[in-house]
Each structure stands twice: as structure tokens, then as C-alpha cells.
Design a protein around this motif. Structure first.
Motif, mmCIF file in Angstrom:
data_model
loop_
_atom_site.group_PDB
_atom_site.id
_atom_site.type_symbol
_atom_site.label_atom_id
_atom_site.label_comp_id
_atom_site.label_asym_id
_atom_site.label_seq_id
_atom_site.Cartn_x
_atom_site.Cartn_y
_atom_site.Cartn_z
ATOM 1 N N LEU A 1 14.265 2.133 -1.833
ATOM 2 C CA LEU A 1 15.100 1.218 -2.626
ATOM 3 C C LEU A 1 16.046 1.992 -3.539
ATOM 4 C CD1 LEU A 1 12.527 -1.581 -3.573
ATOM 5 C CD2 LEU A 1 14.435 -1.756 -1.978
ATOM 6 N N VAL A 2 15.557 3.097 -4.120
ATOM 7 C CA VAL A 2 16.417 3.930 -4.977
ATOM 8 C C VAL A 2 17.561 4.522 -4.157
ATOM 9 C CG1 VAL A 2 16.504 6.064 -6.329
ATOM 10 C CG2 VAL A 2 14.622 4.457 -6.663
ATOM 11 N N LEU A 3 17.245 5.050 -2.962
ATOM 12 C CA LEU A 3 18.285 5.616 -2.097
ATOM 13 C C LEU A 3 19.291 4.551 -1.672
ATOM 14 C CD1 LEU A 3 16.107 7.958 0.173
ATOM 15 C CD2 LEU A 3 17.685 8.654 -1.639
ATOM 16 N N LEU A 4 18.778 3.353 -1.385
ATOM 17 C CA LEU A 4 19.666 2.249 -1.003
ATOM 18 C C LEU A 4 20.581 1.861 -2.162
ATOM 19 C CD1 LEU A 4 20.397 0.234 1.226
ATOM 20 C CD2 LEU A 4 18.651 -1.301 0.317
ATOM 21 N N SER A 5 20.045 1.878 -3.382
ATOM 22 C CA SER A 5 20.858 1.557 -4.565
ATOM 23 C C SER A 5 21.965 2.596 -4.768
ATOM 24 C CB SER A 5 19.970 1.494 -5.812
ATOM 25 O OG SER A 5 18.966 0.519 -5.667
ATOM 26 N N LYS B 1 0.827 -1.209 0.000
ATOM 27 C CA LYS B 1 0.000 0.000 0.000
ATOM 28 C C LYS B 1 0.862 1.260 0.000
ATOM 29 C CE LYS B 1 -3.992 -2.064 2.341
ATOM 30 N NZ LYS B 1 -4.803 -2.092 3.581
ATOM 31 N N ARG B 2 2.070 1.148 0.532
ATOM 32 C CA ARG B 2 2.997 2.287 0.561
ATOM 33 C C ARG B 2 4.163 2.042 -0.398
ATOM 34 N NH1 ARG B 2 0.714 1.322 5.333
ATOM 35 N NH2 ARG B 2 0.049 3.070 6.650
ATOM 36 N N ARG B 3 3.860 1.482 -1.548
ATOM 37 C CA ARG B 3 4.906 1.090 -2.490
ATOM 38 C C ARG B 3 5.705 2.281 -3.010
ATOM 39 N NH1 ARG B 3 -0.055 -0.355 -4.297
ATOM 40 N NH2 ARG B 3 -0.943 0.720 -6.101
ATOM 41 N N GLY B 4 5.091 3.474 -3.041
ATOM 42 C CA GLY B 4 5.839 4.658 -3.469
ATOM 43 C C GLY B 4 6.985 4.957 -2.535
ATOM 44 N N THR B 5 6.710 4.915 -1.238
ATOM 45 C CA THR B 5 7.755 5.143 -0.238
ATOM 46 C C THR B 5 8.809 4.048 -0.286
ATOM 47 O OG1 THR B 5 6.097 6.192 1.185
ATOM 48 C CG2 THR B 5 8.175 5.543 2.213
ATOM 49 N N VAL B 6 8.349 2.788 -0.442
ATOM 50 C CA VAL B 6 9.281 1.659 -0.526
ATOM 51 C C VAL B 6 10.189 1.810 -1.746
ATOM 52 C CG1 VAL B 6 9.455 -0.842 -0.830
ATOM 53 C CG2 VAL B 6 7.720 0.102 0.699
ATOM 54 N N PHE B 7 9.625 2.226 -2.884
ATOM 55 C CA PHE B 7 10.424 2.406 -4.097
ATOM 56 C C PHE B 7 11.479 3.491 -3.896
ATOM 57 C CE2 PHE B 7 11.086 4.599 -8.187
ATOM 58 C CZ PHE B 7 11.613 3.542 -8.922
#
Length: 405
Positions: A83-87, A74-80
Motif C-alpha cells: 500500500l505504501v509503494l502504491l501510494s 495474517k500478512r498485513r506487513g506485506t500488505v502495508f
């Protein structure tokens, strides 16, 4: 006509009394059934029903993972975004360059802070019995830094091996070790641990707040006990109930400063403060801000001072000498403590390549085994708690099916 009216009124009174009696009987029967179900759940432990406990715990884990997966979706925008910051961080971590020393410094500090925050959460989050990480980890760490500071005459321990191992620096001893010097040395880990305990107090708050806003029946025994306590506030006689009511009244009436006062002292009833704030819809930042300041700053400095003063050099030497004054077995009790302190002094002055320092005595061995036993018991209590949660799901499902029939 008057007689008929009187008879009709009497019939209505008798009917009302009968309905009230039936209602009381139904409430009493429901309470008894809930009590029986609670006792049945509490009997679901590894040492009584191991196979069923492991099965229920596994199924509850799967359900919890599924619920968290849906919440993350439901919060996939925040998760994405995370993930970008982690990458990006991974790329910066793997590419050679002058920035590597800053990356390594950030990594070291982040892991060190995350370690103590995690221990703080485990101490207060309420999984099973709670792991007393202050007594097992933070307290001994502060005590070892205190003893080392007085022995070395400095807190500038070489890094590495600090904090994994404390070795006295080669520099000349400082003029004098003060309380403030030691407090400053352990401030980061202590505050991170306190912040973790504040985060661990959030589940009762969110649970009570959600139950109040939705009007749903709470799925938590502590919250049910809280509502029962509110109902018998005027008739409470025992000390425990009056203490809980005092905490609830302070938080409800004083607000931010009431929460701050409850969080700033060792308070086993602070879970009740979180439930009270959630139930009365206290704003999140009012509750969490006061809890964070109280636990991570005020309470943490009180606990640090207590440990540092207790393990100051002259206090420790005085306590060891007092052990020797105990009639009969005093000298035999004093000897292992003296050996332990001497072994710690040798370790502090040990350098790589200088041979092996003196072996550990039985006090160190006993402490290690106590820590191991408490960690194992904590894990077992989590398994039991998960199994009991799944058993409660089954019981609630039965209630729902009976209501729909």
C-alpha cells in the motif's frame, strides 16, 4: 488342550474374516455414497436449479472472500508495504514533471503485460471449464499482426492506435518480412500469456503439497482420482490411465527435465504433473521454474511459429484458392473469405479522416458472436463451479457430524 487351541485359532480366523468383510462392505458403502454425492453436486447447474445455484454460488463467494481477507490480515506487513509503494506511485503519477513520460510508458507496458498474464491464468487456472484464451485472443492477435506485416511490408505500426488497431506505417516497406521479425513483434504478449498459464498451474501443486504435508483428506476430486490411480498402477488397462501414469512416472523420475518436457508441449494432462509434484514434495522453484520455461518460452515459440506460418501471405492465398476448387459450393464459400481479406487490407491502409472503411462481413460477425458465447459459458461455468463447491462443504459437514455421533 490341542483341540481347544485349534478351536480358538479357527474362531480367530473366522472373526478376522468377518471383520475384513465388514470393512470391505463399509468401504464399498462409502464409495457409493461419495459417488451419489458427486452426482448430486454435478446436477447443481443454472439450467436445472437456477435459484439454488445462484444462492450457493453467492454464499461460496462470501466464504472465499472471508478466507482471503483472513490470509491478507495474517500478512498485513506485506500488505502495508504494498500500500505504501502504491501510494508513492500514485503521487508520482499525479505530480507534473519530466518523469511523466516514463510513468506513462511504465503504465502502458504494465497494463499490456497484466492483460495477457490475466488471459493466460484464465486459460489454465481451472475455474469451471477454463477459457481458451489462446484461440480467442492471442492466436487472432498473432494472426492479424502476421497478415499486416506481409501487407504493409513492415512491423513498425504507429502507436497509438497499435495494438488496439493496426495501421500500416507511412515509411517505405522493408526489404523482406521474415519469421523472426514477426516473432520479435509479438514476443512480449506471447511470453506474458505463457507466464500466465504457468501461474495458473500452481493451485493443483499447492493443494497436493498441503494435503501431503498435513495428512488431511484432500478436498479435491482430481487429487482423489490421482490417489486412486496410484493404487491401481499395476492393474491399469485403459489408455487414459496409462497416459496419466506415464506423465506421473516421467515427472517423478526425471524431475526438472521431466516437468520441462511435459510443459513444453500441448499437454491436457499437465494438471496431473502439478498434483504429482505437490504430492511428492518437489521443491517449488523446481516445479515453477521448469513450468515457466516450458510454457512461456519453449511451448509459446512453437505455438507462435504455427500461427505465423499458417497465416503467412502465400499460405492464406493458397488456402483461399483451394476453397474455390471445392466442387459445387466452392466459389460461394470462397467469396466471403476473399471479401474478409480485402476488408482487412483496406483497414490496414485506412487513415483518420479518410472516411469509413468497408463494413465487416459475416465472418467477422460470426467470430465475434462465438467469442461472446464462449465468454458467457465460461462465466456460467464459474457460477456452477462455485455452487458445487458450496454443496461439497455442506456434504463434508454432514460427514463430520455423523463421525462425531
Amino acid at each position: 488342550m490341542a483341540e481347544n487351541g485349534v478351536e480358538s485359532e479357527g474362531t480367530q480366523k473366522r472373526a478376522g474374516a468377518k471383520e475384513k468383510q465388514n470393512g470391505n462392505f463399509a468401504d464399498s458403502s462409502l464409495r457409493e455414497r461419495k459417488q451419489q454425492d458427486r452426482e448430486e453436486r454435478l446436477a447443481l447447474v443454472l439450467w436445472k436449479r437456477p435459484l439454488q445455484t445462484l444462492q450457493y454460488s453467492f454464499l461460496e463467494t462470501l466464504i472465499t472472500l472471508k478466507e482471503w481477507t483472513l490470509k491478507l490480515w495474517k500478512r498485513r506487513g506485506t500488505v502495508f508495504l504494498l500500500l505504501v509503494l502504491l501510494s508513492l506511485f500514485s503521487m508520482a503519477y499525479s505530480v507534473e514533471g519530466a518523469h511523466q513520460k516514463y510513468i506513462q510508458y511504465m503504465e502502458k507496458k504494465f497494463l499490456w503485460c497484466a492483460y495477457w498474464v490475466g488471459l493466460g491464468i484464465l486459460s489454465s487456472v481451472g475455474l469451471g471449464t477454463g477459457l481458451h484464451t489462446f484461440l480467442l485472443y492471442l492466436g487472432p492477435h498473432i494472426a492479424s499482426v502476421t497478415l499486416a506485416a506481409y501487407e504493409c511490408g513492415s512491423v513498425n505500426f504507429p502507436e497509438p492506435p497499435y495494438p488496439d488497431q493496426i495501421v500500416c506505417p507511412n515509411e517505405a516497406a522493408q526489404a523482406g518480412i521474415t519469421l523472426w521479425t514477426i516473432i520479435s513483434k509479438v514476443r512480449l504478449e506471447a511470453c506474458m500469456w505463457g507466464a500466465g498459464t504457468a501461474i495458473g498451474e500452481l493451485p493443483p501443486y499447492f493443494m497436493a503439497r498441503a494435503a501431503r504435508l498435513s495428512g488431511a483428506e484432500p478436498d479435491d476430486e482430481d487429487y482423489e482420482e490421482f490417489e486412486e490411480m496410484l493404487g491401481q498402477a499395476e492393474t491399469a488397462q485403459d489408455f487414459a490411465t496409462r497416459a496419466k501414469l506415464a506423465v506421473q512416472n516421467m515427472v517423478q523420475r526425471v524431475g526438472f527435465f521431466g516437468i520441462l518436457a511435459c510443459a513444453s508441449i500441448p499437454n491436457p494432462l499437465f494438471d496431473l504433473a502439478g498434483i504429482t509434484c505437490g504430492h511428492f514434495l518437489v521443491p517449488f522453484w523446481t516445479f515453477f521454474g521448469a513450468t515457466l520455461i516450458g510454457k512461456a518460452i519453449i511451448k509459446m515459440h512453437i505455438q507462435k511459429l504455427f500461427v505465423i506460418i499458417t497465416f503467412s501471405k502465400h499460405i492464406v492465398e493458397q488456402m483461399v484458392s483451394l476453397l474455390g476448387a471445392v466442387p459445387g459450393f466452392g466459389p460461394s464459400l470462397q467469396k466471403p473469405f476473399q471479401q474478409y481479406l480485402e476488408a482487412q487490407r483496406l483497414k490496414l491502409h485506412h487513415r483518420a479522416g479518410e472516411g469509413t472503411p468497408a463494413g465487416e462481413n459475416w465472418l467477422s460477425w460470426v467470430f465475434e458472436k462465438v467469442v461472446l458465447i464462449m465468454v458467457c459459458y465460461f462465466i456460467i461455468s464459474i457460477i456452477n463451479s462455485m455452487a458445487q463447491s458450496y454443496a461439497k462443504r455442506i456434504q463434508q459437514k454432514k460427514y463430520c457430524e455423523e463421525k462425531t455421533k
